[in-house]
Design an enzyme around this catalytic site. Structure first.
Site, PDB file in Angstrom:
ATOM      1  N   LYS A 159       0.778  -1.402   0.016  1.00  0.00           N
ATOM      2  CA  LYS A 159       0.136   0.260  -0.033  1.00  0.00           C
ATOM      3  C   LYS A 159       0.827   1.247   0.232  1.00  0.00           C
ATOM      4  CE  LYS A 159      -4.427  -1.692   1.954  1.00  0.00           C
ATOM      5  NZ  LYS A 159      -5.430  -1.718   2.949  1.00  0.00           N
TER       6      LYS A 159
ATOM      7  N   ASP B 124     -10.116   2.765   1.032  1.00  0.00           N
ATOM      8  CA  ASP B 124     -10.600   2.098   2.702  1.00  0.00           C
ATOM      9  C   ASP B 124     -11.382   3.095   3.144  1.00  0.00           C
ATOM     10  OD1 ASP B 124      -9.287  -0.192   1.946  1.00  0.00           O
ATOM     11  OD2 ASP B 124      -7.550   0.269   2.849  1.00  0.00           O
TER      12      ASP B 124
HETATM   13  P1  NDP Z   1      -1.990  -2.389  10.768  1.00  0.00           P
HETATM   14  O1  NDP Z   1      -1.053  -3.764  10.979  1.00  0.00           O
HETATM   15  O2  NDP Z   1      -1.482  -1.527   9.521  1.00  0.00           O
HETATM   16  O3  NDP Z   1      -2.653  -1.950  12.252  1.00  0.00           O
HETATM   17  C1  NDP Z   1      -2.809  -2.408  13.073  1.00  0.00           C
HETATM   18  C2  NDP Z   1      -3.307  -1.946  14.243  1.00  0.00           C
HETATM   19  O4  NDP Z   1      -3.872  -2.690  15.208  1.00  0.00           O
HETATM   20  C3  NDP Z   1      -2.226  -1.242  15.272  1.00  0.00           C
HETATM   21  O5  NDP Z   1      -2.862   0.110  15.368  1.00  0.00           O
HETATM   22  C4  NDP Z   1      -1.828  -2.165  16.223  1.00  0.00           C
HETATM   23  O6  NDP Z   1      -1.523  -1.170  17.338  1.00  0.00           O
HETATM   24  C5  NDP Z   1      -3.416  -2.733  16.665  1.00  0.00           C
HETATM   25  N1  NDP Z   1      -3.340  -3.888  17.391  1.00  0.00           N
HETATM   26  C6  NDP Z   1      -3.029  -4.969  16.617  1.00  0.00           C
HETATM   27  N2  NDP Z   1      -3.276  -5.889  17.833  1.00  0.00           N
HETATM   28  C7  NDP Z   1      -3.466  -5.406  18.811  1.00  0.00           C
HETATM   29  C8  NDP Z   1      -3.582  -5.786  20.230  1.00  0.00           C
HETATM   30  N3  NDP Z   1      -3.663  -6.898  20.509  1.00  0.00           N
HETATM   31  N4  NDP Z   1      -3.839  -4.617  21.077  1.00  0.00           N
HETATM   32  C9  NDP Z   1      -4.100  -3.470  20.959  1.00  0.00           C
HETATM   33  N5  NDP Z   1      -3.917  -3.195  19.365  1.00  0.00           N
HETATM   34  C10 NDP Z   1      -3.626  -4.056  18.545  1.00  0.00           C
HETATM   35  O7  NDP Z   1      -3.281  -3.432  10.094  1.00  0.00           O
HETATM   36  P2  NDP Z   1      -4.506  -2.580   9.125  1.00  0.00           P
HETATM   37  O8  NDP Z   1      -4.578  -1.110   9.681  1.00  0.00           O
HETATM   38  O9  NDP Z   1      -4.017  -2.810   7.747  1.00  0.00           O
HETATM   39  O10 NDP Z   1      -5.359  -3.458   9.546  1.00  0.00           O
HETATM   40  C11 NDP Z   1      -6.298  -3.657  10.400  1.00  0.00           C
HETATM   41  C12 NDP Z   1      -7.494  -4.557  10.345  1.00  0.00           C
HETATM   42  O11 NDP Z   1      -8.390  -3.743   9.313  1.00  0.00           O
HETATM   43  C13 NDP Z   1      -7.300  -5.920   9.709  1.00  0.00           C
HETATM   44  O12 NDP Z   1      -8.139  -6.731  10.515  1.00  0.00           O
HETATM   45  C14 NDP Z   1      -7.953  -5.818   8.316  1.00  0.00           C
HETATM   46  O13 NDP Z   1      -8.246  -6.996   7.803  1.00  0.00           O
HETATM   47  C15 NDP Z   1      -8.782  -4.699   8.407  1.00  0.00           C
HETATM   48  N6  NDP Z   1      -9.263  -4.069   7.169  1.00  0.00           N
HETATM   49  C16 NDP Z   1     -10.516  -4.151   6.827  1.00  0.00           C
HETATM   50  C17 NDP Z   1     -10.753  -3.673   5.510  1.00  0.00           C
HETATM   51  C18 NDP Z   1     -12.362  -3.691   5.210  1.00  0.00           C
HETATM   52  O14 NDP Z   1     -12.777  -3.433   4.296  1.00  0.00           O
HETATM   53  N7  NDP Z   1     -13.130  -4.222   5.815  1.00  0.00           N
HETATM   54  C19 NDP Z   1     -10.078  -2.883   4.757  1.00  0.00           C
HETATM   55  C20 NDP Z   1      -8.755  -2.557   5.371  1.00  0.00           C
HETATM   56  C21 NDP Z   1      -8.204  -3.606   6.503  1.00  0.00           C
HETATM   57  P3  NDP Z   1       0.138  -1.030  17.349  1.00  0.00           P
HETATM   58  O15 NDP Z   1       0.191   0.422  16.599  1.00  0.00           O
HETATM   59  O16 NDP Z   1       0.115  -0.792  18.803  1.00  0.00           O
HETATM   60  O17 NDP Z   1       0.914  -2.215  16.865  1.00  0.00           O
END
Ligand code: NDP
Length: 291
Positions: A80, A116
């Site tokens: 991305k 998105d």
């Molecule tokens: P990223 O890896 O970029 O970000 C993940 C985020 O989740 C970060 O803020 C991370 O925090 C947080 N996180 C993960 N695990 C934990 C935890 N155990 N406790 C607290 N915070 C946590 O992923 P994306 O943003 O790309 O994707 C996130 C979700 O969005 C996915 O499930 C993806 O499938 C979904 N998605 C859905 C779409 C749709 O059309 N419905 C489109 C795009 C994505 P930290 O910064 O602290 O690591």
């Protein structure tokens, strides 16, 4: 001569327009299934291909779609951000987010867009108008960034970013204040987050719940009350603990399938100029995900 002309004509008429999704790993991505059903329903003779592209091949893969005249495509993890340097221009939202998930060919140029956040906001509008609302976004990754920027552009009153990693959260807050001109603040996530009474919309934009129907987003669910809108970006499974708990407390809920369908609708329209059937797309997703 006439025969040759007729053959050439039928060959050129039979060439289908192509779009694709590039990612790694990309197996199991439901977008091709959804798009090809929507193409068929709309009577447009297009194909959508899912392509496994490792990061080291991204430059040549983008060169390849230019050479083969693709009309564009979707770019997913891990491309991305990396795809940007191979494009000729960006939309305002993609430039602000620093991420592209949808590329379209305009003449000889490949232009990057980010659908998105737009997909999310369109899905949210089915329940409530975001302008002037107070919003909490859980997470600060790619999805959270796209959603928060688009909500800022939709003139929400305030965005609270709640993130485990403070630096990442603060970076998003700074972007919202400095470049999107929306009030924003950071809460570093420790323990169960307590939702303030004046919050209107709470969004789980983390990956908690992805592939795990029992995963719990750390939130004090007793602070949710009827009237609030609660949304989850996780689409597989679409019924998460987060949404179940919110629904039990009388909140209006929105699952991640709506966002996925809506960003697909936007991409479809950008590429083909035609409005797809959202019901066909949602049903295709549900069939693919065996819901
Ligand atoms: P990223 O890896 O970029 O970000 C993940 C985020 O989740 C970060 O803020 C991370 O925090 C947080 N996180 C993960 N695990 C934990 C935890 N155990 N406790 C607290 N915070 C946590 O992923 P994306 O943003 O790309 O994707 C996130 C979700 O969005 C996915 O499930 C993806 O499938 C979904 N998605 C859905 C779409 C749709 O059309 N419905 C489109 C795009 C994505 P930290 O910064 O602290 O690591």
């Amino acid at each position: 001569m006439l025969v040759q002309l007729a053959v050439e004509q039928s060959v050129s008429e039979s060439i289908q327009q192509l779009v694709c999704c590039m990612g790694q790993p990309v197996a199991g991505n439901p977008t091709q299934f959804m798009m090809e059903r929507a193409f068929a329903a709309a009577g447009v003779d297009w194909r959508y291909l899912t392509l496994e592209v490792p990061p080291e091949n991204l430059a040549s893969a983008v060169q390849g779609i230019r050479a083969m005249g693709f009309c564009g495509g979707n770019f997913t993890i891990p491309h991305k951000m990396a795809v940007i340097e191979h494009l000729d221009g960006l939309s305002e939202a993609a430039e602000l987010m620093g991420a592209v998930n949808c590329v379209t060919r305009v003449g000889e140029q490949l232009i990057g867009e980010n659908t998105d956040g737009k997909g999310f906001v369109q899905s949210l509008r089915g329940l409530t108008e975001p302008a002037e609302k107070r919003v909490v976004v859980l997470g600060a990754g790619g999805a959270a960034r796209a959603i928060a920027v688009e909500l800022g552009l939709s003139k929400v009153a305030e965005i609270t970013i709640v993130n485990r990693t403070a630096e990442r959260g603060q970076e998003l807050v700074n972007l919202l204040i400095d470049r999107v001109d929306v009030a924003a603040k950071l809460v570093t996530w420790e323990g169960d987050f307590e939702v303030e009474a004046e919050t209107d919309i709470i969004i789980n934009a983390t990956s908690i719940g992805l592939g795990n129907p029992e995963a719990r987003v750390p939130l004090d669910y007793t602070t949710l009350s009827p009237g609030k809108v609660v949304a989850d970006v996780v689409f597989n499974p679409p019924e998460t603990v987060f949404l179940r708990e919110a629904s039990r407390r009388g909140c209006q809920t929105l699952d991640g399938l709506g966002m996925l369908v809506n960003q697909g609708i936007i991409g479809f329209k950008i590429w083909t100029g035609v409005d797809p059937d959202p019901i066909v797309m949602r049903e295709a997703l549900e069939e693919y995900l065996e819901l």
